[in-house]
Write a protein that holds these residues in place. Sequence first.
Motif, PDB file in Angstrom:
ATOM      1  N   GLU A  17      50.892  36.467   8.487  1.00 38.58           N
ATOM      2  CA  GLU A  17      51.226  35.106   8.947  1.00 38.58           C
ATOM      3  C   GLU A  17      50.475  34.878  10.155  1.00 38.58           C
ATOM      4  O   GLU A  17      49.972  33.537   9.909  1.00 38.58           O
ATOM      5  CB  GLU A  17      52.728  35.457   9.412  1.00 38.58           C
ATOM      6  CG  GLU A  17      53.275  34.201   9.812  1.00 38.58           C
ATOM      7  CD  GLU A  17      54.751  34.159  10.274  1.00 38.58           C
ATOM      8  OE1 GLU A  17      54.957  33.300  11.133  1.00 38.58           O
ATOM      9  OE2 GLU A  17      55.347  34.946   9.744  1.00 38.58           O
ATOM     10  N   ARG A  18      49.939  35.550  11.107  1.00 41.75           N
ATOM     11  CA  ARG A  18      48.924  35.293  12.032  1.00 41.75           C
ATOM     12  C   ARG A  18      47.768  34.790  11.443  1.00 41.75           C
ATOM     13  O   ARG A  18      46.999  33.905  11.803  1.00 41.75           O
ATOM     14  CB  ARG A  18      48.851  36.667  12.908  1.00 41.75           C
ATOM     15  CG  ARG A  18      48.784  35.961  14.326  1.00 41.75           C
ATOM     16  CD  ARG A  18      48.809  37.107  15.161  1.00 41.75           C
ATOM     17  NE  ARG A  18      48.668  38.385  14.967  1.00 41.75           N
ATOM     18  CZ  ARG A  18      49.652  39.220  14.970  1.00 41.75           C
ATOM     19  NH1 ARG A  18      50.854  38.986  15.566  1.00 41.75           N
ATOM     20  NH2 ARG A  18      49.670  40.399  14.360  1.00 41.75           N
ATOM     21  N   GLN A  19      47.331  35.534  10.528  1.00 40.96           N
ATOM     22  CA  GLN A  19      46.055  35.122   9.836  1.00 40.96           C
ATOM     23  C   GLN A  19      45.927  33.900   9.107  1.00 40.96           C
ATOM     24  O   GLN A  19      45.112  33.259   9.005  1.00 40.96           O
ATOM     25  CB  GLN A  19      45.538  36.228   8.722  1.00 40.96           C
ATOM     26  CG  GLN A  19      44.089  36.092   8.192  1.00 40.96           C
ATOM     27  CD  GLN A  19      43.236  36.150   9.018  1.00 40.96           C
ATOM     28  OE1 GLN A  19      43.046  36.896   9.968  1.00 40.96           O
ATOM     29  NE2 GLN A  19      42.234  35.225   8.911  1.00 40.96           N
ATOM     30  N   ASN A  20      47.286  33.703   8.220  1.00 39.06           N
ATOM     31  CA  ASN A  20      47.327  32.253   7.751  1.00 39.06           C
ATOM     32  C   ASN A  20      47.422  31.259   8.666  1.00 39.06           C
ATOM     33  O   ASN A  20      46.759  30.207   8.610  1.00 39.06           O
ATOM     34  CB  ASN A  20      48.670  32.352   6.866  1.00 39.06           C
ATOM     35  CG  ASN A  20      48.624  33.118   5.825  1.00 39.06           C
ATOM     36  OD1 ASN A  20      47.607  33.354   5.046  1.00 39.06           O
ATOM     37  ND2 ASN A  20      49.850  33.694   5.187  1.00 39.06           N
ATOM     38  N   GLU A  21      48.052  31.501   9.848  1.00 36.79           N
ATOM     39  CA  GLU A  21      47.969  30.427  10.946  1.00 36.79           C
ATOM     40  C   GLU A  21      46.723  30.350  11.553  1.00 36.79           C
ATOM     41  O   GLU A  21      46.275  28.948  11.695  1.00 36.79           O
ATOM     42  CB  GLU A  21      48.962  30.899  12.024  1.00 36.79           C
ATOM     43  CG  GLU A  21      50.522  30.724  11.886  1.00 36.79           C
ATOM     44  CD  GLU A  21      51.248  31.270  12.823  1.00 36.79           C
ATOM     45  OE1 GLU A  21      50.835  31.809  13.939  1.00 36.79           O
ATOM     46  OE2 GLU A  21      52.735  31.491  12.628  1.00 36.79           O
ATOM     47  N   GLU A  22      45.771  31.238  11.557  1.00 35.20           N
ATOM     48  CA  GLU A  22      44.446  31.173  11.964  1.00 35.20           C
ATOM     49  C   GLU A  22      43.556  30.226  10.911  1.00 35.20           C
ATOM     50  O   GLU A  22      42.675  29.217  11.222  1.00 35.20           O
ATOM     51  CB  GLU A  22      43.657  32.479  12.554  1.00 35.20           C
ATOM     52  CG  GLU A  22      44.179  33.178  13.829  1.00 35.20           C
ATOM     53  CD  GLU A  22      43.517  34.410  13.729  1.00 35.20           C
ATOM     54  OE1 GLU A  22      42.834  34.934  13.131  1.00 35.20           O
ATOM     55  OE2 GLU A  22      44.119  35.225  14.537  1.00 35.20           O
ATOM     56  N   ASP A  23      43.892  30.801   9.718  1.00 33.93           N
ATOM     57  CA  ASP A  23      43.242  29.974   8.780  1.00 33.93           C
ATOM     58  C   ASP A  23      43.309  28.472   8.598  1.00 33.93           C
ATOM     59  O   ASP A  23      42.624  27.562   8.618  1.00 33.93           O
ATOM     60  CB  ASP A  23      43.601  30.676   7.342  1.00 33.93           C
ATOM     61  CG  ASP A  23      42.846  31.948   7.194  1.00 33.93           C
ATOM     62  OD1 ASP A  23      42.091  32.437   7.861  1.00 33.93           O
ATOM     63  OD2 ASP A  23      43.163  32.786   6.170  1.00 33.93           O
ATOM     64  N   ALA A  24      44.703  28.189   8.934  1.00 34.20           N
ATOM     65  CA  ALA A  24      45.191  26.950   8.930  1.00 34.20           C
ATOM     66  C   ALA A  24      44.652  26.285  10.149  1.00 34.20           C
ATOM     67  O   ALA A  24      44.246  24.980   9.901  1.00 34.20           O
ATOM     68  CB  ALA A  24      46.860  26.936   8.903  1.00 34.20           C
ATOM     69  N   THR A  25      44.525  26.695  11.364  1.00 36.63           N
ATOM     70  CA  THR A  25      44.168  26.140  12.378  1.00 36.63           C
ATOM     71  C   THR A  25      42.491  25.727  12.106  1.00 36.63           C
ATOM     72  O   THR A  25      42.233  24.686  12.472  1.00 36.63           O
ATOM     73  CB  THR A  25      44.138  26.947  13.564  1.00 36.63           C
ATOM     74  OG1 THR A  25      45.525  27.245  13.639  1.00 36.63           O
ATOM     75  CG2 THR A  25      43.532  26.244  14.815  1.00 36.63           C
ATOM     76  N   TRP A  26      41.864  26.863  11.776  1.00 36.08           N
ATOM     77  CA  TRP A  26      40.342  26.555  11.288  1.00 36.08           C
ATOM     78  C   TRP A  26      40.076  25.467  10.339  1.00 36.08           C
ATOM     79  O   TRP A  26      39.317  24.536  10.794  1.00 36.08           O
ATOM     80  CB  TRP A  26      39.807  27.913  10.828  1.00 36.08           C
ATOM     81  CG  TRP A  26      38.212  27.811  10.804  1.00 36.08           C
ATOM     82  CD1 TRP A  26      37.356  27.963  11.886  1.00 36.08           C
ATOM     83  CD2 TRP A  26      37.395  27.488   9.726  1.00 36.08           C
ATOM     84  NE1 TRP A  26      36.084  27.731  11.459  1.00 36.08           N
ATOM     85  CE2 TRP A  26      36.121  27.760  10.008  1.00 36.08           C
ATOM     86  CE3 TRP A  26      37.910  27.181   8.233  1.00 36.08           C
ATOM     87  CZ2 TRP A  26      35.148  27.315   9.100  1.00 36.08           C
ATOM     88  CZ3 TRP A  26      36.583  27.134   7.248  1.00 36.08           C
ATOM     89  CH2 TRP A  26      35.419  27.071   7.898  1.00 36.08           C
TER      90      TRP A  26
END
Length: 158
Positions: free
Chosen positions: A32-41
């Motif tokens: 979930e944290r990785q998905n959030e980072e991907d979405a932010t980027w």
Amino acid sequence: MNTANWELLSYIVTVVALPFAIAVFLFEQRKERQNEEDATWQQVSDAYIDFLEVVLANPDLRLRSQHATADLSEEQQERMLVIFDMLVSLFERAYLLLYEPKMDEKRRRRWHSWEDYMREWSRREDFRERLPQLLRGEDPGFASYIQQLAREEAQNAE
């Protein structure tokens, strides 16, 4: 079932199922944290593309040139200042959301693309000249970071 069987089952749950459930939970949290980072980027990258559309809509300013644009009217200078202000705000947002002193390889690769954008714009003399004015009120860590990049690019231009 007797008490001994219930007790045995509780030990099995404690020894096997509980650690497994914790591992699954941690894995999901990381994902979930990785998905959030991907979405932010992606969101910040999309904002840069939107910014480039503004640049394209103002061809008279010759913003994609590596050299300062000379002989601008007052109205053109004002538009350029607003566009540079938009750019600095975008760079600050990217810095605050994506930059960390210690990054894993994936984050470092992503950050280097933003650093490349900052360096590219810092090669423009008119951007570097306006940078102190543009950085008023911005995050001190970001201001220091981009000023260092601008100094390096100015030295490389000499």
